[in-house]
Design an enzyme around this catalytic site. Structure first.
Site, PDB file in Angstrom:
ATOM      1  CG  HIS A  63      -2.125   5.046  -0.512  1.00  0.00           C
ATOM      2  ND1 HIS A  63      -3.293   4.970  -1.186  1.00  0.00           N
ATOM      3  CD2 HIS A  63      -1.740   3.817   0.075  1.00  0.00           C
ATOM      4  CE1 HIS A  63      -3.582   3.808  -0.922  1.00  0.00           C
ATOM      5  NE2 HIS A  63      -2.593   3.282   0.105  1.00  0.00           N
ATOM      6  CG  ASP A  67      -3.657  -2.371  -1.640  1.00  0.00           C
ATOM      7  OD1 ASP A  67      -2.842  -1.679  -1.423  1.00  0.00           O
ATOM      8  OD2 ASP A  67      -4.704  -2.311  -0.954  1.00  0.00           O
ATOM      9  CG  HIS A  68      -4.104   1.719  -3.420  1.00  0.00           C
ATOM     10  ND1 HIS A  68      -5.588   2.151  -3.432  1.00  0.00           N
ATOM     11  CD2 HIS A  68      -4.016   0.794  -2.216  1.00  0.00           C
ATOM     12  CE1 HIS A  68      -5.998   2.018  -2.355  1.00  0.00           C
ATOM     13  NE2 HIS A  68      -5.393   1.065  -1.791  1.00  0.00           N
ATOM     14  CG  HIS A 140      -3.262   5.130   4.725  1.00  0.00           C
ATOM     15  ND1 HIS A 140      -4.003   4.186   5.368  1.00  0.00           N
ATOM     16  CD2 HIS A 140      -2.540   4.289   3.866  1.00  0.00           C
ATOM     17  CE1 HIS A 140      -3.706   3.030   4.808  1.00  0.00           C
ATOM     18  NE2 HIS A 140      -2.838   3.179   3.842  1.00  0.00           N
ATOM     19  CG  ASP A 211      -6.144   2.548   1.410  1.00  0.00           C
ATOM     20  OD1 ASP A 211      -7.247   2.486   0.527  1.00  0.00           O
ATOM     21  OD2 ASP A 211      -5.410   1.760   1.424  1.00  0.00           O
ATOM     22  CG  HIS A 269      -9.529  -0.290   0.164  1.00  0.00           C
ATOM     23  ND1 HIS A 269      -9.026  -0.569   1.395  1.00  0.00           N
ATOM     24  CD2 HIS A 269      -8.299  -0.143  -0.434  1.00  0.00           C
ATOM     25  CE1 HIS A 269      -7.779  -0.771   1.561  1.00  0.00           C
ATOM     26  NE2 HIS A 269      -7.381  -0.661   0.457  1.00  0.00           N
TER      27      HIS A 269
END
Length: 307
Positions: A63, A67-68, A140, A211, A269
């Site tokens: 996604h 942070d990804h 999410h 997530d 995570h």
């Protein structure tokens, strides 16, 4: 086949955990590395490993939260400077093309290799003679995918001892027999190749989930998997907080693995609020539901054997 974790933290980098990225090492299977997510400073993490950016074949983005994702443009650019000339494909949600193309264009970054960008939806997003990858939407705060990597079954081994007992010497005929063909030996004996090949070797299954809250799609992706990589941002006692922020607890992740009949669960995570003994408590919580659980750390590696 091996999983190598490059970043196992949630949200922002911390001293002990960088943000999300995990490499699926397929060096023996296809001489390549597949990357799942590419958080900030992923290429710095790679410097501490044996991963060669030129061998990165596919990058799957779960996604578009930073942070990804924020490490992706830098890694793509550096790959050109590190003798990367083979094609690379980035798979990700709608918007990934605009993000990558804008970052490269604004920075004047020129790539020496062919870059393919595939904006995905649910279903089979990659398929060749060795592997397929299935994507499903998770639950999410923004569109987030999980991926199911399926290694296709391999032909069974050639039963060489049995052939040699019949006096069949190694040569091109071995290949015909391994393909299950009926062949005639020099003395006129006819043998059925299928009788000299062992049972197929079952392919391995790896589920890497983005997530998500606890959801049925995660269970489907993890069904009978050899390894499930699942976020565990919060401890079990923080169930309400996890739900409000569209994340999972340790026991949510463990319940996914249990219901899916998976063989192994790896938690990642992890919120920076869990350090030292608090982090060890996370894996203890998950093991109370699904015993074969491990807690990932940056640079931890996990082999995925057959059978």
């Amino acid at each position: 086949m091996e999983l190598l974790f490059l970043g196992t933290g949630a949200g922002v980098p911390a001293k002990e955990r960088n943000v999300s990225s995990v490499a699926l090492q397929l060096l023996g299977e296809r001489g390549a590395t597949w990357l799942f997510d590419c958080g900030e400073a992923t290429q710095h993490q790679i410097l501490h490993t044996a991963i060669r950016p030129r061998r990165i074949e596919h990058i799957f983005i779960t996604h578009l939260h930073g942070d990804h994702l924020f490490g992706l443009p830098g890694l793509l650019g550096s790959r050109s400077f590190q003798s990367g000339e083979t094609p690379l494909t980035v798979f990700g949600p709608k918007g990934i093309r605009a993000f990558v193309e804008t970052a490269l264009a604004v920075s004047g970054t020129k790539l020496r290799y062919e870059l393919n960008i595939v904006e995905i939806d649910e279903g089979v997003i990659f398929d060749d003679e060795r592997f397929s990858v299935i994507a499903k939407r998770l639950d999410h705060g923004m569109l987030s995918y999980g991926f199911r990597v399926v290694e296709k079954d391999l032909p069974g081994p050639l039963l060489v001892d049995r052939l040699q007992a019949l006096g069949v010497r190694p040569g091109p005929i071995y290949q015909q027999i391994k393909q299950g063909k009926t062949v005639m030996l020099d003395d006129g004996t006819v043998i059925d190749g299928r009788e000299f090949v062992g049972p197929p070797q079952k392919g391995r299954i790896v589920a890497v989930l983005g997530d998500t809250r606890f959801c049925e799609a995660a269970i489907e992706l993890a069904r009978d998997a050899d390894v499930v990589v699942h976020e565990a941002t919060f401890a079990a006692a923080e169930q309400r907080l996890a739900h409000d922020y569209f994340h999972s607890t340790t026991t949510d992740a463990a319940e996914v693995a249990r219901r899916a009949g998976a063989k192994r669960l790896i938690l990642t995570h992890i919120s920076s609020r869990y350090q030292g003994e608090a982090a060890l408590q996370l894996v203890a919580e998950a093991r109370s539901v699904f015993p074969n659980t491990d807690l990932a750390a940056d640079f931890a590696s996990f082999s995925i054997p057959r059978g």
